[in-house]
Design a protein around this motif. Structure first.
Motif, PDB file in Angstrom:
ATOM      1  N   PRO A   6       0.792  -1.236   0.000  1.00  0.00           N
ATOM      2  CA  PRO A   6       0.000   0.000   0.000  1.00  0.00           C
ATOM      3  C   PRO A   6       0.825   1.286   0.000  1.00  0.00           C
ATOM      4  CG  PRO A   6      -0.707  -1.491   1.765  1.00  0.00           C
ATOM      5  CD  PRO A   6       0.571  -2.022   1.214  1.00  0.00           C
ATOM      6  N   LEU A   7       2.158   1.183   0.113  1.00  0.00           N
ATOM      7  CA  LEU A   7       3.022   2.359   0.219  1.00  0.00           C
ATOM      8  C   LEU A   7       3.589   2.733  -1.146  1.00  0.00           C
ATOM      9  CD1 LEU A   7       4.418   4.348   2.233  1.00  0.00           C
ATOM     10  CD2 LEU A   7       6.308   2.718   2.312  1.00  0.00           C
ATOM     11  N   ASN A   8       3.358   3.978  -1.557  1.00  0.00           N
ATOM     12  CA  ASN A   8       3.925   4.473  -2.810  1.00  0.00           C
ATOM     13  C   ASN A   8       5.389   4.852  -2.614  1.00  0.00           C
ATOM     14  OD1 ASN A   8       0.993   4.786  -3.232  1.00  0.00           O
ATOM     15  ND2 ASN A   8       1.612   5.859  -5.083  1.00  0.00           N
ATOM     16  N   HIS A  64       4.950   8.827  -1.193  1.00  0.00           N
ATOM     17  CA  HIS A  64       3.604   8.689  -0.636  1.00  0.00           C
ATOM     18  C   HIS A  64       3.077   9.985  -0.013  1.00  0.00           C
ATOM     19  CE1 HIS A  64       0.492   5.771   0.640  1.00  0.00           C
ATOM     20  NE2 HIS A  64       0.202   6.775   1.470  1.00  0.00           N
ATOM     21  N   SER A  88      -1.203   9.631  -3.397  1.00  0.00           N
ATOM     22  CA  SER A  88      -0.857   8.213  -3.326  1.00  0.00           C
ATOM     23  C   SER A  88      -2.063   7.353  -3.692  1.00  0.00           C
ATOM     24  CB  SER A  88      -0.377   7.862  -1.919  1.00  0.00           C
ATOM     25  OG  SER A  88      -1.413   8.072  -0.983  1.00  0.00           O
ATOM     26  N   PHE A  99      -3.262   4.669  -2.252  1.00  0.00           N
ATOM     27  CA  PHE A  99      -4.083   4.181  -1.143  1.00  0.00           C
ATOM     28  C   PHE A  99      -4.309   5.214  -0.042  1.00  0.00           C
ATOM     29  CE2 PHE A  99      -2.397   0.270  -3.042  1.00  0.00           C
ATOM     30  CZ  PHE A  99      -3.581  -0.415  -3.255  1.00  0.00           C
ATOM     31  N   THR A 153      -3.418   8.735   2.609  1.00  0.00           N
ATOM     32  CA  THR A 153      -2.746   9.007   3.871  1.00  0.00           C
ATOM     33  C   THR A 153      -3.823   9.387   4.871  1.00  0.00           C
ATOM     34  OG1 THR A 153      -0.742   9.752   2.745  1.00  0.00           O
ATOM     35  CG2 THR A 153      -1.040  10.494   5.014  1.00  0.00           C
ATOM     36  N   GLY A 176      -1.373   4.437   3.443  1.00  0.00           N
ATOM     37  CA  GLY A 176      -2.026   3.351   2.729  1.00  0.00           C
ATOM     38  C   GLY A 176      -3.114   2.707   3.574  1.00  0.00           C
ATOM     39  N   PRO A 180      -0.276  -1.596   5.724  1.00  0.00           N
ATOM     40  CA  PRO A 180       0.194  -0.219   5.539  1.00  0.00           C
ATOM     41  C   PRO A 180       1.236   0.121   6.606  1.00  0.00           C
ATOM     42  CG  PRO A 180      -1.840  -0.204   6.779  1.00  0.00           C
ATOM     43  CD  PRO A 180      -1.562  -1.651   6.425  1.00  0.00           C
TER      44      PRO A 180
END
Length: 150
Positions: A71-73, A76, A93, A95, A97, A119, A139
């Protein structure tokens, strides 16, 4: 605190992708990126003093594999101090923040005791590849502590 700059501590909360606590020195007018160090170009190296979250190495079928939070870009969110306050902003992102379980849509003030989530937990289903572990699906969930300069 070094040089009087504020410091933000992020420590893993229950349910988070596992990570070592972060101690982020944030001089005024300086934004720090929060994101994954996996697949970044140029390459990034996560440490306790930057916003990059490093993959874990686990054994699977006797072979080491890298596990990053899906789930982490890569880029992010970003955090910074301005006018004596800590701020966080999502960087569009995939998912989202969250601060204290509320999805943020704009710059948001942080305070000690807040919980940030980068995420969302991804649910395993019949299409999830077998080499994806439960940790991959978590996340980043971090409790915030802020040390301000005097």
């Amino acid at each position: 605190m070094l040089g009087g700059a504020p410091m933000l501590n992020l420590s893993a909360d229950p349910g988070s992708f596992p990570f070592a606590s972060k101690y982020l020195l944030l001089p005024p007018n300086t934004k720090m990126m929060l994101g994954s160090d996996l697949s970044a170009i140029p390459p990034r190296i996560a440490s306790a003093t930057n916003g990059w979250f490093s993959p874990l190495t686990q054994q699977q079928d006797g072979k080491p594999i890298s596990i990053s939070p899906l789930p982490l870009n890569i880029c992010h969110a970003e955090i910074w101090f301005e006018n004596g306050q800590a701020w966080i902003q999502d960087l569009e992102s995939a998912f989202g923040t969250f601060v204290n379980d509320k999805k943020i849509q704009k710059e948001t003030v942080l305070k000690t005791g807040d919980v940030i989530t980068l995420g969302i937990a991804i649910q395993r289903n019949v299409n999830t590849p077998v080499d994806i572990t439960d940790d991959h699906l978590k996340p980043i969930i971090a409790k915030v502590s802020i040390l301000k300069s005097s």
